[in-house]
Design a protein around this motif. Structure first.
Motif, PDB file in Angstrom:
ATOM      1  N   ASP A  85      -3.357   4.541  -1.842  1.00  0.00           N
ATOM      2  CA  ASP A  85      -4.367   3.703  -1.200  1.00  0.00           C
ATOM      3  C   ASP A  85      -5.033   4.474  -0.062  1.00  0.00           C
ATOM      4  N   ARG A  95       3.513   6.635  -9.627  1.00  0.00           N
ATOM      5  CA  ARG A  95       3.086   5.299 -10.059  1.00  0.00           C
ATOM      6  C   ARG A  95       4.190   4.275  -9.849  1.00  0.00           C
ATOM      7  N   LYS A 152       0.833  -1.206   0.000  1.00  0.00           N
ATOM      8  CA  LYS A 152       0.000   0.000   0.000  1.00  0.00           C
ATOM      9  C   LYS A 152       0.867   1.256   0.000  1.00  0.00           C
ATOM     10  N   GLN A 153       0.366   2.298  -0.678  1.00  0.00           N
ATOM     11  CA  GLN A 153       1.025   3.596  -0.647  1.00  0.00           C
ATOM     12  C   GLN A 153       0.168   4.573   0.155  1.00  0.00           C
ATOM     13  N   ASP A 161      -3.028   7.156  -7.293  1.00  0.00           N
ATOM     14  CA  ASP A 161      -2.143   6.039  -6.950  1.00  0.00           C
ATOM     15  C   ASP A 161      -2.156   5.702  -5.470  1.00  0.00           C
ATOM     16  N   LYS A 203       4.086   3.291  -6.186  1.00  0.00           N
ATOM     17  CA  LYS A 203       2.967   2.380  -5.928  1.00  0.00           C
ATOM     18  C   LYS A 203       3.329   0.962  -6.380  1.00  0.00           C
ATOM     19  N   SER A 253       5.752  -0.658  -3.938  1.00  0.00           N
ATOM     20  CA  SER A 253       5.133  -1.153  -2.701  1.00  0.00           C
ATOM     21  C   SER A 253       4.551  -2.543  -2.907  1.00  0.00           C
TER      22      SER A 253
END
Length: 457
Positions: free
Chosen positions: A390, A343, A205-206, A388, A346, A349
């Protein structure tokens, strides 16, 4: 077909397996396609005719139309000379098909040979990258790693499964969480935030932490990193704004409850010297990593993160901050550069199964509002940041006090949890964050002489 007429990389192929797969598709149609579609695609075939045939067969099957030898031949035929050769090759394919029992094995061979060719191509590309001295060595290494990574981890195909097949795994996972044998996430140690996040921060998760300058986003990110490390999870902070000595000062102030300005000028009393010593001893056992390289590129971040994951099982990475990252695409607009970096983080991650906390600036529109509360559209320079993420956390200074500030924290986006607001208590003297009991409904006001400590830069 003469093997010696093929380019060197096409020596890694199996004509029998490729012919067997195409033959199976021509003979068994949709049944054969269902059996091999998760293993191969049109680009997996070394021979152009087979690749073209697969594309036609696939489109016919998906459209519910026949994909027999005559239909595919009519779609492929060119000149009279080509037509004769095409028909001959397709006939040979149908003869190579020996039944559904071995079709999938032939498809697996085709897949493996395609991976072998991709590896050979990657080796050639890496050799070219290594020789290009117009690119910095670090960027060449990162690009080479990314090139090889594409071969090592090709896009996985999946097969749709009925929901009933996931029930057993769900029950096991739920029971493990209920028993406490598995954490639903790693806690930030801010109780309300952890509840909103479903137990804490999760791998893959970002998390975006956004604020105007001097509100405290860097300090909050460092607090979360420290909380992870104190729970035994490796955490790292890549700061393009502060140096490692400054990050160390803040960590000692936090863990020792020592005034940050006293650390800065060295004027500590006896009690504070003792607390500094205790903090340093605690810090020696922490898996907390700092890096202060300025203007890191996405390639820099990826290479460093992969090394930390491999060596220390990294769980959390904080990037301070997004707008200070450099981009290799100098000619692109800053909007597109930020989009590419966002991006990329993301994707990182998910690849490493780590939580990434990315700090971001907000634009000046926030300052025009009487409430000072930010909204998602205030994210600076690119809508991709919001897309992007979460989870998005947005900070604002709610109440300024003589010894501590109350910072408002909004969670306007949370893909798998609650949205809402919470109040945070920030002690600038010790760079320490905890949850506040203050109500965010109260208007912003200033108490006493104000907080003398700069929270962020």
């Amino acid at each position: 077909m003469n093997m010696h007429d093929l380019p060197e990389e096409l020596m890694h192929w199996s004509p029998e397996a490729e012919a067997g797969v195409i033959g199976g598709l021509l003979v068994a149609g949709a049944e054969a396609y269902d059996a091999v579609a998760d293993l191969v695609g049109a680009d997996f075939f070394a021979v152009g005719l087979f690749s073209s045939a697969y594309r036609i067969i696939e489109s016919q099957v998906l459209a519910g139309k026949p994909a027999d030898l005559v239909s595919v031949y009519e779609a492929l035929r060119g000149s009279e000379e080509d037509a004769a050769r095409t028909l001959l090759e397709l006939n040979r394919c149908t003869q190579a098909y020996v039944g559904m029992r071995v079709l999938r094995q032939h498809a697996l061979i085709v897949s493996e040979k395609a991976a072998s060719r991709a590896l050979q191509r990657a080796a050639g590309e890496i050799q070219g990258i290594a020789a290009d001295e117009t690119i910095a060595v670090g960027d060449r290494i990162s690009t080479a790693q990314a090139t090889l990574e594409k071969v090592a981890q090709p896009a996985a195909k999946s097969v749709p499964m009925p929901v009933a097949s996931f029930v057993a795994g769900f029950i096991d996972r739920l029971q493990e969480i209920a028993d406490g044998t598995v954490q639903p996430g790693i806690p930030t140690q801010i109780p309300t935030l952890d509840r909103m996040l479903g137990g804490g921060m999760k791998g893959g998760k970002q998390y975006i932490v956004a604020a105007r300058p001097s509100v405290g986003k860097s300090s909050l990110a460092q607090q979360i990193c420290l909380n992870f490390a104190e729970q035994g999870h490796a955490a790292a902070m890549f700061s393009m704004e502060m140096g490692c000595p400054e990050l160390t000062d803040r960590t000692v102030a936090n863990m020792g409850r020592v005034r940050l300005d006293a650390i800065g000028d060295g004027k500590l009393n006896d009690d504070e010297w003792g607390r500094v010593s205790e903090a340093i001893e605690r810090m020696r056992g922490l898996e907390l990593y700092f890096d202060d390289q300025p203007a890191m590129s996405l390639g820099d971040i990826v290479a460093k993160a992969r090394a930390l994951k491999r060596k220390h099982n990294l769980k959390l990475l904080a990037i301070d901050y997004l707008q200070l990252c450099a981009s290799g695409k100098v000619g692109d607009s800053r909007h597109h550069q930020i989009e590419e970096i966002s991006r990329g983080l993301k994707a990182l991650s998910k690849q490493l199964d780590i939580s990434i906390v990315t700090l971001s600036q907000l634009n000046r529109e926030v300052e025009k509002r009487a409430s000072g509360r930010p909204v998602l559209s205030d994210l600076k320079e690119s809508g991709a940041i919001e897309e992007d993420a979460d989870v998005v956390l947005m900070l604002w200074r709610h109440k300024v006090g003589q010894f501590a500030n109350t910072i408002g924290c909004a969670v306007p986006k949370n893909r798998q949890g609650k949205v809402g607001e919470l109040a945070l208590h920030f002690e600038g003297a010790h760079q320490r964050w905890t949850e506040s009991t203050e109500s965010l409904a109260e208007p912003m006001k200033k108490l006493g002489g104000g907080n003398r400590y700069t929270e962020d830069f």
